[in-house]
Design a protein around this motif. Structure first.
Motif, PDB file in Angstrom:
ATOM      1  N   THR A  56     -20.510  16.590  33.295  1.00  0.00           N
ATOM      2  CA  THR A  56     -20.370  17.109  34.649  1.00  0.00           C
ATOM      3  C   THR A  56     -21.523  18.033  34.996  1.00  0.00           C
ATOM      4  O   THR A  56     -21.759  19.026  34.305  1.00  0.00           O
ATOM      5  N   LEU A  57     -22.233  17.719  36.081  1.00  0.00           N
ATOM      6  CA  LEU A  57     -23.310  18.571  36.577  1.00  0.00           C
ATOM      7  C   LEU A  57     -22.786  19.653  37.520  1.00  0.00           C
ATOM      8  O   LEU A  57     -23.192  20.810  37.439  1.00  0.00           O
ATOM      9  N   ALA A  58     -21.912  19.283  38.441  1.00  0.00           N
ATOM     10  CA  ALA A  58     -21.397  20.234  39.422  1.00  0.00           C
ATOM     11  C   ALA A  58     -20.103  19.693  40.006  1.00  0.00           C
ATOM     12  O   ALA A  58     -19.976  18.489  40.256  1.00  0.00           O
ATOM     13  N   GLY A  59     -19.141  20.578  40.232  1.00  0.00           N
ATOM     14  CA  GLY A  59     -17.897  20.182  40.878  1.00  0.00           C
ATOM     15  C   GLY A  59     -17.012  19.332  39.995  1.00  0.00           C
ATOM     16  O   GLY A  59     -16.955  19.491  38.780  1.00  0.00           O
ATOM     17  N   GLN A  67       4.236  17.076  45.341  1.00  0.00           N
ATOM     18  CA  GLN A  67       4.756  16.368  46.506  1.00  0.00           C
ATOM     19  C   GLN A  67       5.186  17.362  47.575  1.00  0.00           C
ATOM     20  O   GLN A  67       5.712  18.437  47.282  1.00  0.00           O
ATOM     21  N   SER A  68       4.952  16.992  48.814  1.00  0.00           N
ATOM     22  CA  SER A  68       5.360  17.803  49.958  1.00  0.00           C
ATOM     23  C   SER A  68       5.951  16.874  51.005  1.00  0.00           C
ATOM     24  O   SER A  68       5.889  15.643  50.860  1.00  0.00           O
ATOM     25  N   PRO A  69       6.534  17.419  52.075  1.00  0.00           N
ATOM     26  CA  PRO A  69       7.103  16.541  53.117  1.00  0.00           C
ATOM     27  C   PRO A  69       6.084  15.591  53.740  1.00  0.00           C
ATOM     28  O   PRO A  69       6.453  14.549  54.276  1.00  0.00           O
ATOM     29  N   THR A  70       4.813  15.939  53.658  1.00  0.00           N
ATOM     30  CA  THR A  70       3.788  15.110  54.306  1.00  0.00           C
ATOM     31  C   THR A  70       2.826  14.456  53.321  1.00  0.00           C
ATOM     32  O   THR A  70       1.895  13.775  53.734  1.00  0.00           O
ATOM     33  N   GLN A  71       3.032  14.675  52.011  1.00  0.00           N
ATOM     34  CA  GLN A  71       2.064  14.167  51.032  1.00  0.00           C
ATOM     35  C   GLN A  71       2.763  13.769  49.750  1.00  0.00           C
ATOM     36  O   GLN A  71       3.637  14.493  49.254  1.00  0.00           O
ATOM     37  N   ALA A  72       2.383  12.634  49.196  1.00  0.00           N
ATOM     38  CA  ALA A  72       2.908  12.198  47.908  1.00  0.00           C
ATOM     39  C   ALA A  72       2.267  13.008  46.782  1.00  0.00           C
ATOM     40  O   ALA A  72       1.175  13.571  46.931  1.00  0.00           O
ATOM     41  N   GLU A  73       2.943  13.075  45.651  1.00  0.00           N
ATOM     42  CA  GLU A  73       2.382  13.743  44.477  1.00  0.00           C
ATOM     43  C   GLU A  73       1.153  12.981  44.008  1.00  0.00           C
ATOM     44  O   GLU A  73       1.166  11.753  43.935  1.00  0.00           O
ATOM     45  N   GLU A  74       0.093  13.717  43.671  1.00  0.00           N
ATOM     46  CA  GLU A  74      -1.135  13.043  43.279  1.00  0.00           C
ATOM     47  C   GLU A  74      -1.994  13.912  42.375  1.00  0.00           C
ATOM     48  O   GLU A  74      -1.807  15.129  42.287  1.00  0.00           O
ATOM     49  N   VAL A  75      -2.916  13.264  41.698  1.00  0.00           N
ATOM     50  CA  VAL A  75      -4.007  13.944  40.998  1.00  0.00           C
ATOM     51  C   VAL A  75      -5.229  13.835  41.894  1.00  0.00           C
ATOM     52  O   VAL A  75      -5.605  12.736  42.307  1.00  0.00           O
ATOM     53  N   ARG A  76      -5.835  14.981  42.195  1.00  0.00           N
ATOM     54  CA  ARG A  76      -6.963  15.011  43.128  1.00  0.00           C
ATOM     55  C   ARG A  76      -8.205  15.518  42.419  1.00  0.00           C
ATOM     56  O   ARG A  76      -8.144  16.463  41.625  1.00  0.00           O
ATOM     57  N   VAL A  77      -9.336  14.885  42.690  1.00  0.00           N
ATOM     58  CA  VAL A  77     -10.626  15.279  42.128  1.00  0.00           C
ATOM     59  C   VAL A  77     -11.502  15.792  43.263  1.00  0.00           C
ATOM     60  O   VAL A  77     -11.732  15.088  44.250  1.00  0.00           O
ATOM     61  N   ARG A  78     -11.973  17.016  43.131  1.00  0.00           N
ATOM     62  CA  ARG A  78     -12.845  17.588  44.150  1.00  0.00           C
ATOM     63  C   ARG A  78     -14.239  16.957  44.092  1.00  0.00           C
ATOM     64  O   ARG A  78     -14.632  16.400  43.062  1.00  0.00           O
ATOM     65  N   PRO A  79     -15.000  17.042  45.187  1.00  0.00           N
ATOM     66  CA  PRO A  79     -16.348  16.454  45.194  1.00  0.00           C
ATOM     67  C   PRO A  79     -17.229  17.047  44.096  1.00  0.00           C
ATOM     68  O   PRO A  79     -17.044  18.190  43.665  1.00  0.00           O
ATOM     69  N   GLY A  80     -18.199  16.267  43.657  1.00  0.00           N
ATOM     70  CA  GLY A  80     -19.117  16.742  42.635  1.00  0.00           C
ATOM     71  C   GLY A  80     -20.046  15.641  42.161  1.00  0.00           C
ATOM     72  O   GLY A  80     -20.070  14.538  42.706  1.00  0.00           O
ATOM     73  N   VAL A  81     -20.813  15.967  41.116  1.00  0.00           N
ATOM     74  CA  VAL A  81     -21.816  15.049  40.574  1.00  0.00           C
ATOM     75  C   VAL A  81     -21.740  15.081  39.048  1.00  0.00           C
ATOM     76  O   VAL A  81     -21.602  16.148  38.439  1.00  0.00           O
ATOM     77  N   ALA A  82     -21.842  13.909  38.460  1.00  0.00           N
ATOM     78  CA  ALA A  82     -21.907  13.784  37.009  1.00  0.00           C
ATOM     79  C   ALA A  82     -23.106  12.922  36.632  1.00  0.00           C
ATOM     80  O   ALA A  82     -23.693  12.230  37.476  1.00  0.00           O
ATOM     81  N   VAL A  90     -23.748   9.970  39.182  1.00  0.00           N
ATOM     82  CA  VAL A  90     -22.499   9.486  39.782  1.00  0.00           C
ATOM     83  C   VAL A  90     -22.002  10.589  40.709  1.00  0.00           C
ATOM     84  O   VAL A  90     -21.605  11.655  40.243  1.00  0.00           O
ATOM     85  N   GLU A  91     -22.050  10.325  42.001  1.00  0.00           N
ATOM     86  CA  GLU A  91     -21.691  11.350  42.982  1.00  0.00           C
ATOM     87  C   GLU A  91     -20.366  11.009  43.659  1.00  0.00           C
ATOM     88  O   GLU A  91     -20.156   9.882  44.121  1.00  0.00           O
ATOM     89  N   LEU A  92     -19.497  12.003  43.698  1.00  0.00           N
ATOM     90  CA  LEU A  92     -18.250  11.912  44.454  1.00  0.00           C
ATOM     91  C   LEU A  92     -18.438  12.764  45.709  1.00  0.00           C
ATOM     92  O   LEU A  92     -18.318  13.984  45.651  1.00  0.00           O
ATOM     93  N   PRO A  93     -18.775  12.163  46.844  1.00  0.00           N
ATOM     94  CA  PRO A  93     -19.166  12.943  48.015  1.00  0.00           C
ATOM     95  C   PRO A  93     -18.011  13.627  48.721  1.00  0.00           C
ATOM     96  O   PRO A  93     -18.224  14.540  49.521  1.00  0.00           O
ATOM     97  N   ARG A  94     -16.792  13.185  48.462  1.00  0.00           N
ATOM     98  CA  ARG A  94     -15.613  13.793  49.078  1.00  0.00           C
ATOM     99  C   ARG A  94     -14.465  13.688  48.089  1.00  0.00           C
ATOM    100  O   ARG A  94     -14.526  12.912  47.123  1.00  0.00           O
ATOM    101  N   ALA A  95     -13.415  14.471  48.313  1.00  0.00           N
ATOM    102  CA  ALA A  95     -12.294  14.468  47.382  1.00  0.00           C
ATOM    103  C   ALA A  95     -11.685  13.077  47.275  1.00  0.00           C
ATOM    104  O   ALA A  95     -11.604  12.331  48.247  1.00  0.00           O
TER     105      ALA A  95
END
Length: 301
Positions: A56-59, A67-82, A90-95
């Motif tokens: 991982t270089l950044a992020g 889980q919430s009333p408006t969102q399913a339970e999930e694993v989320r990865v924030r933007p970054g670069v590896a 390998v760039e993840l430009p958005r979550a």
């Protein structure tokens, strides 16, 4: 967009460093221009893989989103670069995210729950980082261990008129006009872990590099450099790609970057079923590639 096959990237075969030579009046075709790109991409990728290694270089912080009333339970990865093990950025430009209920159901449906059963473990402190344990998390008695990976991918973008390729004479043929560097996010259940195989990335050098005397650390760094080319997996080049690291389960792209370990609490029954406890995310078992300013600051410079 269409994700191209892994082997469609010329760097996957670790090509030799050969660049086109040009002369006035020489006839060129598309392969010559592709070879020119491959040469420059390959030299840069080799330098990045040996200077930084995969990691991982950044992020790329991985989080559990309940889980919430408006969102399913999930694993989320924030933007970054590896940087992957071949040296490609390998760039993840958005979550990006993966729904946990869907993921668990998909894995269970694939083989009736056998993979979930063989990737569920007790004594979970064996399979997480020291920093994660230092926070005294409430580890469940049993959990499915799943790892999150980021993989370099290529996507064909746009079409442009061209001559037909192969035994065709069509006048309306088209070809891909751009190749976009993209990513694929994967969450993989980890089977086959044990006391001697935690399935985590290894450090780039032996333990003396961090714990020995100044002379021992210097010697360990020199030895790591002298053996680094062979250890990188690049020596010789092979159409089969890089040999797998301990973090790569069978059949996974061996250039994929490990970024986190997720523990999903399950009950004692088989096939395993989710319990009410929240999933735990270990972000600290990955390889970190800190920038030079961070290294200077950590060294007090």
């Amino acid at each position: 967009m269409t994700i191209l096959a892994t082997s469609a990237d010329p760097l996957f075969a670790q090509p030799r460093a050969e660049r086109p030579a040009y002369a006035t009046g020489m006839l060129l075709d598309a392969q010559d221009f592709s070879d020119e790109q491959t040469y420059h991409r390959g030299r840069l990728a080799l330098a990045l893989s040996l200077l930084a290694g995969g990691g991982t270089l950044a992020g790329l912080l991985v989080e559990h989103q309940p889980q919430s009333p408006t969102q399913a339970e999930e694993v989320r990865v924030r933007p970054g670069v590896a940087v992957d093990r071949l040296g490609r950025l390998v760039e993840l430009p958005r979550a990006a995210c993966r729904g946990l209920a869907d993921w668990f159901a998909d894995v269970a449906a694939a083989d009736g729950g056998d993979t979930l059963r063989t990737s569920a473990y007790g004594n979970l402190q064996r399979f997480v980082s020291a920093r994660f344990l230092a926070a005294n998390p409430a580890l469940p008695a049993r959990a499915v261990v799943a790892d999150v990976y980021l993989r370099f991918a290529q996507c064909a973008v746009g079409l442009t008129p061209s001559f037909a390729a192969g035994p065709f004479d069509a006048l309306n043929a088209v070809s891909t006009s751009r190749i976009r560097d993209a990513y694929e996010l994967m969450m993989v259940p980890r089977t086959g872990l044990s006391d001697t195989q935690a399935g985590l990335p290894l450090p780039p050098a032996g333990p003396l590099l961090g714990t020995g005397s100044p002379a021992e650390r210097s010697a360990a760094a020199q030895d790591a450099v002298l053996g680094g080319y062979v250890a990188s997996g690049h020596v010789g080049g092979t159409a089969q790609g890089l040999p797998p690291g301990p973090e790569h389960p069978p059949l996974l792209d061996t250039s994929a970057v490990f970024i986190a370990r997720v523990l999903l609490p399950v009950g004692a029954a088989n096939p395993p079923q989710r319990t009410v406890g929240p999933p735990l995310v270990d972000n600290f078992s990955r390889r970190f590639l800190p920038s030079m300013p961070l290294l200077w600051q950590s060294a007090g410079l």
